[in-house]
Motif scaffolding. Sequence first.
Motif, PDB file in Angstrom:
ATOM      1  N   CYS A 184       0.714  -1.210   0.247  1.00 44.54           N
ATOM      2  CA  CYS A 184      -0.002   0.303   0.014  1.00 44.54           C
ATOM      3  C   CYS A 184       0.476   1.451  -0.394  1.00 44.54           C
ATOM      4  CB  CYS A 184      -1.086  -0.559   1.518  1.00 44.54           C
ATOM      5  SG  CYS A 184      -2.333   0.876   1.174  1.00 44.54           S
ATOM      6  N   SER A 186       0.549   5.747  -0.455  1.00 42.79           N
ATOM      7  CA  SER A 186      -0.606   7.002  -0.849  1.00 42.79           C
ATOM      8  C   SER A 186       0.676   8.065  -0.794  1.00 42.79           C
ATOM      9  CB  SER A 186      -0.857   7.036   0.425  1.00 42.79           C
ATOM     10  OG  SER A 186      -1.648   5.799   0.978  1.00 42.79           O
ATOM     11  N   GLU A 215      -3.265   3.559  -2.509  1.00 45.31           N
ATOM     12  CA  GLU A 215      -3.021   2.455  -3.951  1.00 45.31           C
ATOM     13  C   GLU A 215      -2.754   1.299  -3.025  1.00 45.31           C
ATOM     14  OE1 GLU A 215      -0.786   1.654  -8.054  1.00 45.31           O
ATOM     15  OE2 GLU A 215      -0.273   3.299  -7.273  1.00 45.31           O
ATOM     16  N   ASN A 217      -1.694  -2.165  -3.645  1.00 44.77           N
ATOM     17  CA  ASN A 217      -1.820  -3.405  -4.839  1.00 44.77           C
ATOM     18  C   ASN A 217      -1.173  -4.733  -4.765  1.00 44.77           C
ATOM     19  OD1 ASN A 217      -0.994  -2.274  -7.734  1.00 44.77           O
ATOM     20  ND2 ASN A 217      -0.447  -1.310  -6.100  1.00 44.77           N
ATOM     21  N   ALA A 227      -9.001  -3.378 -12.086  1.00 42.20           N
ATOM     22  CA  ALA A 227      -8.622  -2.429 -11.315  1.00 42.20           C
ATOM     23  C   ALA A 227      -9.868  -2.342 -10.466  1.00 42.20           C
ATOM     24  CB  ALA A 227      -7.966  -1.350 -11.778  1.00 42.20           C
ATOM     25  N   GLN A 278      -5.548  -3.808  -7.755  1.00 37.47           N
ATOM     26  CA  GLN A 278      -5.130  -3.143  -8.786  1.00 37.47           C
ATOM     27  C   GLN A 278      -6.103  -2.134  -7.335  1.00 37.47           C
ATOM     28  OE1 GLN A 278      -3.961   0.294 -11.474  1.00 37.47           O
ATOM     29  NE2 GLN A 278      -2.888   1.041 -10.206  1.00 37.47           N
ATOM     30  N   LEU A 280      -7.881   1.660  -6.147  1.00 37.66           N
ATOM     31  CA  LEU A 280      -7.596   3.051  -5.886  1.00 37.66           C
ATOM     32  C   LEU A 280      -8.620   3.905  -4.861  1.00 37.66           C
ATOM     33  CD1 LEU A 280      -6.353   3.224  -9.289  1.00 37.66           C
ATOM     34  CD2 LEU A 280      -4.216   3.374  -7.238  1.00 37.66           C
ATOM     35  N   ALA A 323      -8.806   9.234 -10.495  1.00 41.84           N
ATOM     36  CA  ALA A 323      -8.119   7.827  -9.960  1.00 41.84           C
ATOM     37  C   ALA A 323      -8.100   6.774 -11.544  1.00 41.84           C
ATOM     38  CB  ALA A 323      -8.812   7.559  -8.707  1.00 41.84           C
ATOM     39  N   TYR A 326      -5.461   7.222 -13.904  1.00 40.66           N
ATOM     40  CA  TYR A 326      -4.174   6.650 -13.584  1.00 40.66           C
ATOM     41  C   TYR A 326      -4.590   5.027 -13.493  1.00 40.66           C
ATOM     42  CZ  TYR A 326      -0.767   4.856 -10.299  1.00 40.66           C
ATOM     43  OH  TYR A 326       0.127   4.240  -9.468  1.00 40.66           O
ATOM     44  N   ALA A 327      -5.524   4.695 -12.758  1.00 40.19           N
ATOM     45  CA  ALA A 327      -5.574   2.544 -13.301  1.00 40.19           C
ATOM     46  C   ALA A 327      -5.790   2.806 -14.804  1.00 40.19           C
ATOM     47  CB  ALA A 327      -7.210   2.144 -12.460  1.00 40.19           C
TER      48      ALA A 327
END
Length: 465
Positions: A184, A186, A215, A217, A227, A278, A280, A323, A326-327
């Motif tokens: 994780c 941030s 985030e 993962n 995601a 992932q 978010l 977000a 980004y994903a």
Amino acid sequence: MSLPACFASPDAAPAALPLVLVDPGTFEAWRGAQPAAVVAWLDAHAFSPKSGAPLLVPGADGRPAFALAGVSDARDPLALAHLPSLLPAGSYRLSAESPVRPEAGQALLGWGLGAYRFERYLKPARAPARLVLENAEAGESEAFALLKAATLVRDLVNTPTEHMGPAELEAVAVRLAQAYGGQCRSVVGDALNDQNFPAIHAVGRASHRAPRLVELNWGDDSHPRLAIVGKGVCFDTGGLDIKPADGMRNMKKDMGGAAHALGLAQLVMALKLPVRLQLLVPAVENAIGPNAFRPGEVLATRQGLSVEVDNTDAEGRLVLCDALTYAAEAKPALLMDFATLTGAARIALGPDLPALYANDERLAADYLAAGEAARDPLWRMPLWRPYLSYLKSNVADLANSGASRMAGSITAALYLERFVPEGQAWSHVDVYAWNDSDRPGKPAGGEAQGLRAAWGLLKARFGKK
């Protein structure tokens, strides 16, 4: 694994009171096979086989010999949800002589959902009745994982904002990462601008609690990438376009999308779905202050599109768009988002039916089928692209809202779709995340809606064949 207070381990079965379940289709035959004293007791209490108040039936010594309860549909996940609060405190086991026997997982889930109470600030007046689990492995079952995920969603949404701000949402993600072997990180405060998340920063910058993108993962890089994005607006004043008092009263729940995303991520990890996850969560507080973003401002976004702020109360789509962009950069096999996004979805579909949007016909059909199978329905709404005209701006690529009140949920979904690349499979669920009143298995307050449907979709799509 420790059990919630509403369950007892299998070794408690000998001392537990048998629980007999009947429904309208089986009651008369069962009643006809009972001794005259039992029939007289049922008649004296006007027992009905419909889902309602259970009845303790005495034996020859005057003590309860068994409990009798009616259910409407044993296949309903909430079939037993009325019993934890209506049965007297104590332990009960499903009787082998019961003419109706829900599947063990359904019984566990319904009992647990019915027993739930948010206890952080107010202890309940009584303990729930306890159901004896049929085997020692029940605590590792899919049903138990579903119950834990739904409980997580409810607890997060029910927690007031002073104890569930952006940092606290981040702490939940960190805890999940530690529990299941994820990682994780941030991006916090002004670093959002430095790392190209300008819309998230703009919405959250007026709060004394720094905005952030959380985030998580998890999983094997060789597995398909999944995601999950959840709107984490921990409180929504409406910003400078301030909400009226009644509209602001329950805005602690405006992070309900993030709660659903966290709950679904917990399911994925706990049940070891073979994906590269992932998660978010853009976590902000839409506050009022001297540096609050203003109507008429033009915001930058990670994708490069400029957005005119028509209304600061349409902030959820602003944090989500960064977000989602980004994903999508990692080209996941599936991109899902959850958000308490619009009141318009509630006007259209009411409080219990989340609105589903999807840009892929097979994805939409599979999602709806999973909801039907899990008795956790959603309703598909159209991405009617001509309505993009409602988001037209004269000074930017698009506006975050518009003057028309028409099709509010659709236009919000269309806004989000602008930040999803063509060809990227994507779903968006506009969810209420709340029960306005108490019903069996649906206590007033925070609620997980469409969570079982989402898990059913993922299990069918990515689960081991």
